[in-house]
Each structure stands twice: as C-alpha cells, then as structure tokens.
Design a protein around this motif. Structure first.
Motif, PDB file in Angstrom:
ATOM      1  N   GLU A  17       0.259  -1.710   0.426  1.00 13.68           N
ATOM      2  CA  GLU A  17       0.257   0.140  -0.074  1.00 13.68           C
ATOM      3  C   GLU A  17       0.941   1.012   0.301  1.00 13.68           C
ATOM      4  OE1 GLU A  17      -2.978   1.984   3.023  1.00 13.68           O
ATOM      5  OE2 GLU A  17      -2.647   0.496   3.353  1.00 13.68           O
ATOM      6  N   HIS A  18       2.183   1.338   0.889  1.00 17.42           N
ATOM      7  CA  HIS A  18       2.645   2.502   0.983  1.00 17.42           C
ATOM      8  C   HIS A  18       3.551   2.698   0.273  1.00 17.42           C
ATOM      9  CE1 HIS A  18       0.185   2.434   5.070  1.00 17.42           C
ATOM     10  NE2 HIS A  18       0.074   3.763   4.184  1.00 17.42           N
ATOM     11  N   VAL A  19       4.362   1.735  -0.404  1.00 22.43           N
ATOM     12  CA  VAL A  19       5.887   1.916  -0.981  1.00 22.43           C
ATOM     13  C   VAL A  19       4.988   0.956  -2.514  1.00 22.43           C
ATOM     14  CG1 VAL A  19       8.300   1.576  -0.694  1.00 22.43           C
ATOM     15  CG2 VAL A  19       7.059   1.235   0.897  1.00 22.43           C
ATOM     16  N   PRO A  20       4.170   1.682  -3.166  1.00 23.52           N
ATOM     17  CA  PRO A  20       3.958   0.128  -4.122  1.00 23.52           C
ATOM     18  C   PRO A  20       4.627   0.385  -5.051  1.00 23.52           C
ATOM     19  CG  PRO A  20       3.144   2.804  -4.753  1.00 23.52           C
ATOM     20  CD  PRO A  20       3.258   2.868  -3.901  1.00 23.52           C
ATOM     21  N   ALA A  79      12.161 -12.642   8.938  1.00 22.41           N
ATOM     22  CA  ALA A  79      13.843 -11.512   9.002  1.00 22.41           C
ATOM     23  C   ALA A  79      13.137  -9.934   8.160  1.00 22.41           C
ATOM     24  CB  ALA A  79      14.617 -11.898   8.248  1.00 22.41           C
ATOM     25  N   ALA A  80      12.309  -9.783   7.495  1.00 20.73           N
ATOM     26  CA  ALA A  80      11.812  -8.957   6.929  1.00 20.73           C
ATOM     27  C   ALA A  80      11.385  -8.143   8.045  1.00 20.73           C
ATOM     28  CB  ALA A  80      11.453  -9.322   5.606  1.00 20.73           C
ATOM     29  N   LEU A  81      10.358  -8.845   8.604  1.00 21.45           N
ATOM     30  CA  LEU A  81       9.860  -8.059   9.054  1.00 21.45           C
ATOM     31  C   LEU A  81      10.319  -7.306  10.812  1.00 21.45           C
ATOM     32  CD1 LEU A  81       6.401  -7.792  10.958  1.00 21.45           C
ATOM     33  CD2 LEU A  81       6.441  -9.478  11.641  1.00 21.45           C
ATOM     34  N   THR A  82      11.460  -8.028  11.551  1.00 16.06           N
ATOM     35  CA  THR A  82      12.093  -7.916  11.834  1.00 16.06           C
ATOM     36  C   THR A  82      13.355  -6.959  11.870  1.00 16.06           C
ATOM     37  OG1 THR A  82      11.690 -10.042  13.160  1.00 16.06           O
ATOM     38  CG2 THR A  82      14.418  -8.886  13.918  1.00 16.06           C
ATOM     39  N   ASP A  83      13.653  -6.612  10.901  1.00  9.26           N
ATOM     40  CA  ASP A  83      14.240  -5.657   9.968  1.00  9.26           C
ATOM     41  C   ASP A  83      13.681  -4.259  10.369  1.00  9.26           C
ATOM     42  OD1 ASP A  83      16.581  -7.332  10.021  1.00  9.26           O
ATOM     43  OD2 ASP A  83      16.135  -7.570   7.652  1.00  9.26           O
ATOM     44  N   ALA A 138      22.570   2.336   4.593  1.00 10.26           N
ATOM     45  CA  ALA A 138      23.374   2.105   3.200  1.00 10.26           C
ATOM     46  C   ALA A 138      22.978   0.703   3.138  1.00 10.26           C
ATOM     47  CB  ALA A 138      24.665   2.333   4.180  1.00 10.26           C
ATOM     48  N   ARG A 139      22.198  -0.159   3.901  1.00 10.64           N
ATOM     49  CA  ARG A 139      21.942  -1.793   2.925  1.00 10.64           C
ATOM     50  C   ARG A 139      22.205  -1.597   1.480  1.00 10.64           C
ATOM     51  NH1 ARG A 139      18.155  -4.550   7.004  1.00 10.64           N
ATOM     52  NH2 ARG A 139      18.658  -4.526   8.574  1.00 10.64           N
ATOM     53  N   VAL A 140      22.088  -0.628   1.264  1.00 10.64           N
ATOM     54  CA  VAL A 140      21.542  -0.768  -0.366  1.00 10.64           C
ATOM     55  C   VAL A 140      22.332   0.768  -1.357  1.00 10.64           C
ATOM     56  CG1 VAL A 140      20.239  -1.560  -2.831  1.00 10.64           C
ATOM     57  CG2 VAL A 140      20.045  -2.394  -0.847  1.00 10.64           C
ATOM     58  N   PRO A 141      23.758   0.805  -1.932  1.00  7.54           N
ATOM     59  CA  PRO A 141      24.526   1.919  -2.158  1.00  7.54           C
ATOM     60  C   PRO A 141      23.126   1.828  -3.721  1.00  7.54           C
ATOM     61  CG  PRO A 141      25.632   0.038  -2.465  1.00  7.54           C
ATOM     62  CD  PRO A 141      24.276  -1.105  -2.403  1.00  7.54           C
ATOM     63  N   VAL A 142      23.135   3.576  -3.482  1.00  7.65           N
ATOM     64  CA  VAL A 142      21.981   3.824  -4.902  1.00  7.65           C
ATOM     65  C   VAL A 142      23.334   4.930  -5.548  1.00  7.65           C
ATOM     66  CG1 VAL A 142      20.109   3.937  -3.685  1.00  7.65           C
ATOM     67  CG2 VAL A 142      21.360   5.785  -3.275  1.00  7.65           C
ATOM     68  N   VAL A 143      22.662   5.304  -7.101  1.00 11.59           N
ATOM     69  CA  VAL A 143      22.973   6.263  -7.285  1.00 11.59           C
ATOM     70  C   VAL A 143      22.882   7.260  -8.162  1.00 11.59           C
ATOM     71  CG1 VAL A 143      25.608   4.915  -7.222  1.00 11.59           C
ATOM     72  CG2 VAL A 143      23.240   4.793  -9.443  1.00 11.59           C
ATOM     73  N   PRO A 144      22.586   9.024  -8.099  1.00  6.90           N
ATOM     74  CA  PRO A 144      21.810   8.815  -9.105  1.00  6.90           C
ATOM     75  C   PRO A 144      21.408   8.936 -10.820  1.00  6.90           C
ATOM     76  CG  PRO A 144      23.867  10.467  -8.936  1.00  6.90           C
ATOM     77  CD  PRO A 144      24.001   9.075  -8.495  1.00  6.90           C
ATOM     78  N   ILE A 176      13.483  -2.660   0.460  1.00 10.62           N
ATOM     79  CA  ILE A 176      12.859  -1.481   1.128  1.00 10.62           C
ATOM     80  C   ILE A 176      13.748  -1.535   1.999  1.00 10.62           C
ATOM     81  CG2 ILE A 176      10.941  -2.294   2.146  1.00 10.62           C
ATOM     82  CD1 ILE A 176       9.510  -4.026   0.154  1.00 10.62           C
ATOM     83  N   VAL A 177      14.048  -2.103   3.686  1.00  9.87           N
ATOM     84  CA  VAL A 177      14.341  -1.210   4.694  1.00  9.87           C
ATOM     85  C   VAL A 177      15.369  -0.379   4.127  1.00  9.87           C
ATOM     86  CG1 VAL A 177      15.930  -1.783   6.887  1.00  9.87           C
ATOM     87  CG2 VAL A 177      14.226  -3.438   5.968  1.00  9.87           C
TER      88      VAL A 177
END
Length: 200
Positions: free
Chosen positions: A37-40, A50-54, A98-104, A134-135
């Motif tokens: 719903e919030h991150v379509p 594990a995802a829920l815990t994170d 920082a879990r997933v590095p991003v670039v512009p 997602i995290v």
C-alpha cells in the motif's frame, strides 16, 4: 495533506481504541500488505520473519529519533519509557540506509523536464535483497524527513490515549486529527466539571 513515508512507518503503532497500543505490523502478512500500500513500486514484495524483524527495528530507531526531534515536548506515550538511546538509533538508521548503495540517475522523458532519481547501484538479488532494498528505502525516507524542514513541525499528539506523531499543518494545530481534538476537549471538560473528590 502531504504524505511522509517515515511518518507512515511510525504511525503503524497506534491507539487500539480500548486504552492500549496496537501494531499494524504484527506479522509478515501485515508488513506485506503495508509495503504494497505505502511503497507501491515494491508491489511484488512478500515479507518473511526476517524482513519483519528488520522493519520493526528500523521503526523503533525512527520513533526514538522522532522523540528527540519533538523535545523538549514529551514523546509519544507508546514508547516514552523504553526509547532506544538516540546515538544507537542514529547508528541503526544510518546502517539501514546504507544497506543498498544508490546512485543518482538523470531521467529525461520527451516533453518532460529532466529529473534526478536515486536508484540502486547494484540491484539486490532474491527475497533477502528485496527486503534490504525496502528497509534501506524506508531508512532513507526517515533521513530525508529528519534532515528536512518538516522536522521543525513534527509533534507528538497530546490527545488522551493517542500515540501518533504528526506534522503540524497550521499554527494552532495541537492534535493529529479532529477526533483526537474532540477527545482532548471532552477530557478537559470532564476534568473541569468533575465533582470534588471523585476518582479521576
């Protein structure tokens, strides 16, 4: 009203209507529905334990930082007595972001103005990778919120039993929604007109 993903995340802790606190992310299926719903853009995501815990750990850190942002006013009563220390919350938030590095990336569609968009530098693989993405996205939304001008307008709702944070949209706003304002006014009226010596 403008929506803020970080505020939506912390608002998954709410008053349950009976004097207690409810958690809208009580199990992996609830998290799956919330993300869809919030991150379509993550509509195909399915949460596991594990995802829920994170996500719950991240939410706890963000709520602690929201409490710091509204100080010296009191934080939400939902976790006022068990807040994560601010330095620990900061470290957790930054590590999650920082879990997933991003670039512009520059996006320039025909007939549109150019726009910058952050995209993963390397697409994470599999179920664990989707959860990490997602995290990280939720954490970066919290970083943007806390580093932006909205932080100055962040408040903890003071209505009886409410545990939400909200962004103040006008100068006289005291509560997160009209129903909380009504509840606060009723409680104030009751306190003023309670017979002397009656139990509170």
């Amino acid at each position: 009203m403008e929506r803020y993903l970080a505020l939506e995340l912390v608002s998954t802790v709410r008053h349950d209507g009976d004097g207690g606190v409810a958690d809208d992310l009580g199990d992996p299926s609830a998290l799956t529905a919330w993300v869809r719903e919030h991150v379509p853009e993550h509509g195909g995501f399915t949460a596991d334990d594990a995802a829920l815990t994170d996500v719950l750990a991240l939410r706890r850190a963000v709520r602690a930082l929201f409490a710091r942002a509204v100080a010296p006013a009191p934080p939400s009563s939902a976790d006022a007595r068990r807040l994560m220390p601010a330095e620990e919350a900061l470290a957790h938030l930054n590590a999650a972001a920082a879990r997933v590095p991003v670039v512009p990336r520059l996006v320039w569609e025909a007939q549109e103005a150019p726009a910058a968009r952050l995209e993963p530098a390397v697409e994470p693989a599999g179920r664990a990778g989707a959860a990490a993405r997602i995290v990280a996205e939720l954490a970066r939304a919290a970083v943007d919120f806390l580093a932006g001008p909205e932080r100055e307008r962040l408040r903890a709702c003071t209505a009886p039993r409410c545990v939400r944070y909200f962004v103040k949209s006008h100068g006289r706003q005291e509560w997160c929604k009209p129903s909380c304002g009504n509840r606060a006014r009723v409680a104030r009226h009751y306190r003023r007109h309670r017979p002397q010596g009656a139990p509170s």
